[in-house]
Design an enzyme around this catalytic site. Structure first.
Site, PDB file in Angstrom:
ATOM      1  CG  ASP A  79     -30.811 -80.651  71.154  1.00  0.00           C
ATOM      2  OD1 ASP A  79     -32.197 -80.551  70.891  1.00  0.00           O
ATOM      3  OD2 ASP A  79     -30.467 -81.472  71.924  1.00  0.00           O
ATOM      4  CG  ASP A 116     -35.745 -80.414  69.674  1.00  0.00           C
ATOM      5  OD1 ASP A 116     -35.569 -81.754  69.477  1.00  0.00           O
ATOM      6  OD2 ASP A 116     -35.330 -80.123  70.928  1.00  0.00           O
ATOM      7  CD  GLU A 117     -30.824 -83.732  68.326  1.00  0.00           C
ATOM      8  OE1 GLU A 117     -31.877 -84.287  68.810  1.00  0.00           O
ATOM      9  OE2 GLU A 117     -29.724 -84.214  68.370  1.00  0.00           O
TER      10      GLU A 117
HETATM   11 MG    MG Z   1     -33.695 -80.882  72.471  1.00  0.00          MG
END
Ligand code: MG
Length: 389
Positions: free
Chosen positions: A9, A104-105
């Site tokens: 993350d 983003d993960e």
């Molecule tokens: Mg993040």
């Protein structure tokens, strides 16, 4: 066979990407979001901004009240999407089993890769170093025997570090943490548990299934106990096999202003659209999910005449579904889902002329923004209505 799951993350992703272009803003209270005049919302906040109580899905006006010196940057989604594609491509070199959770993960199943990558801790440290070297962005990484614990390990690693939970240590790792770290434990469940004197995950295992069941029902108590012991056997599911792509956002405070809800819903729709395009997929069905302050949750979906991956079609469909079902009461969670997925290429020639025009427009806008900056073009549909007197 036991699993090894890695959860990755990025830290304050949109802000971190902006800081690449604005190194002078490092260590300052910075946020990415829409302007207060246009009733925008915060998409991401730097750690110094968070110290003032600024967080994502918060109206920008509130953020500026909490942090008058906040440096607000307009979102540049094409830039974040480009970084996201590089991140996902990098992760794909570590394991073929990557499940993106958001821009983003992602989860990676790295079971059985020790011969190639070494033991899990070494793999995680090398991955951390590679993301720094190749993307120049801060990232936190959790490693555990399942998705539930790996994701919580990442939270504990933040900011910009690695946390490994050894198999067999799950319950001990979770025990001192507040109950809210567990999936499905929101403010209401936390309040019910507090009535039982339960504050930490360890308290859940100590209080006994009978007392938990008196508040949560037998099924709820059993599920919660499993999670409190760090048990979870959900597989890492690559996006190509996913049945839906969804994004949701829980508000720190309930909202009922249509402008705020629309801005959030369009943001979520843009994120779903970019994930569809990144995966080379289109959706035939669009769904929305919303939750009222009392936790009653509704979902609505509709099937489109033609499959799409266009932000605008997804956003306007989601907004229509939402406004058709919303009672006007305060909302605490909003979500958008793309369902009945297919590959984009196979369906491209079936597109109606209007959709094709919209798609070309989306890409043209992306191209102009890439060349001339995010404010070069603004689509009418993403501008919140002007404030009323
Ligand atoms: Mg993040």
């Amino acid at each position: 066979m036991s699993r090894t799951v890695v959860h990755v993350d990025m830290d304050a992703f949109f802000v971190s990407v902006e800081l690449l272009d604005h190194p002078e803003l490092h260590g300052k209270a910075v946020a990415v979001g829409g302007s207060a005049e246009q009733r925008g919302v915060i998409s991401a906040a730097s750690y110094p901004a968070r110290a003032f109580g600024v967080h994502s899905a918060q109206p920008t006006r509130t953020a500026l009240q909490r942090c008058p010196g906040l440096i607000l940057l307009p979102p540049r989604h094409d830039l974040y999407e480009a970084c996201s594609r590089r991140l996902m491509a990098l992760l794909g070199t570590v394991s073929p089993v990557v499940e993106p959770l958001s821009i983003d993960e992602a989860f990676l199943d790295v079971s059985g890769t020790e011969a190639v990558h070494g033991p899990p801790e070494q793999l995680a440290r090398r991955l951390h170093a590679r993301i720094h070297a190749e993307l120049r962005l801060p990232v936190s990484i959790g490693v555990a025997a399942n998705k539930l614990v790996a994701k919580i390990a990442t939270e504990q690693a933040k900011p910009d570090n690695v946390r490994l939970v050894l198999a067999g240590q799950e319950a001990a790792f979770l025990a001192p943490l507040p109950v809210r770290v567990l999936w499905g434990v929101g403010p209401r469940t936390a309040a019910l548990l507090a009535d039982l004197g339960v504050a930490t995950v360890g308290d859940i295992t100590r209080v006994g299934e009978g007392r938990l069941a008196s508040r949560l029902g037998p099924r709820g108590a059993e599920d919660l106990l499993r999670r409190a012991r760090g048990l979870d056997d959900a597989p890492v599911q690559p996006e190509r096999e996913a049945r839906q792509i969804s994004q949701e956002s829980t508000f720190a405070r309930d909202h009922r202003q249509p402008e705020v809800l629309r801005a959030v819903l369009l943001e979520l729709s843009d994120a779903v659209g970019s994930r569809l395009r990144a995966a080379g997929m289109t959706a035939r069905t669009i769904g929305v999910k919303f939750r009222y302050a009392d936790f009653t949750t509704f979902s609505r979906q509709t099937t489109l005449p033609n499959p799409t991956d266009a932000n605008r079609a997804i956003g306007e469909t989601a907004w229509t579904l939402f406004t058709g079902a919303w009672s006007g009461r305060p909302i605490r969670l909003l979500g958008v889902a793309a369902q009945q997925l297919g590959t984009a290429n196979a369906q491209l020639d079936l597109f109606a002329a209007a959709d094709e025009r919209q798609q070309r427009l989306d890409r043209a806008v992306d191209a102009v923004r890439r060349r001339f900056g995010p404010d070069a073009v603004q689509r009418g549909s993403t501008l919140p209505r002007p404030p009323r007197a």
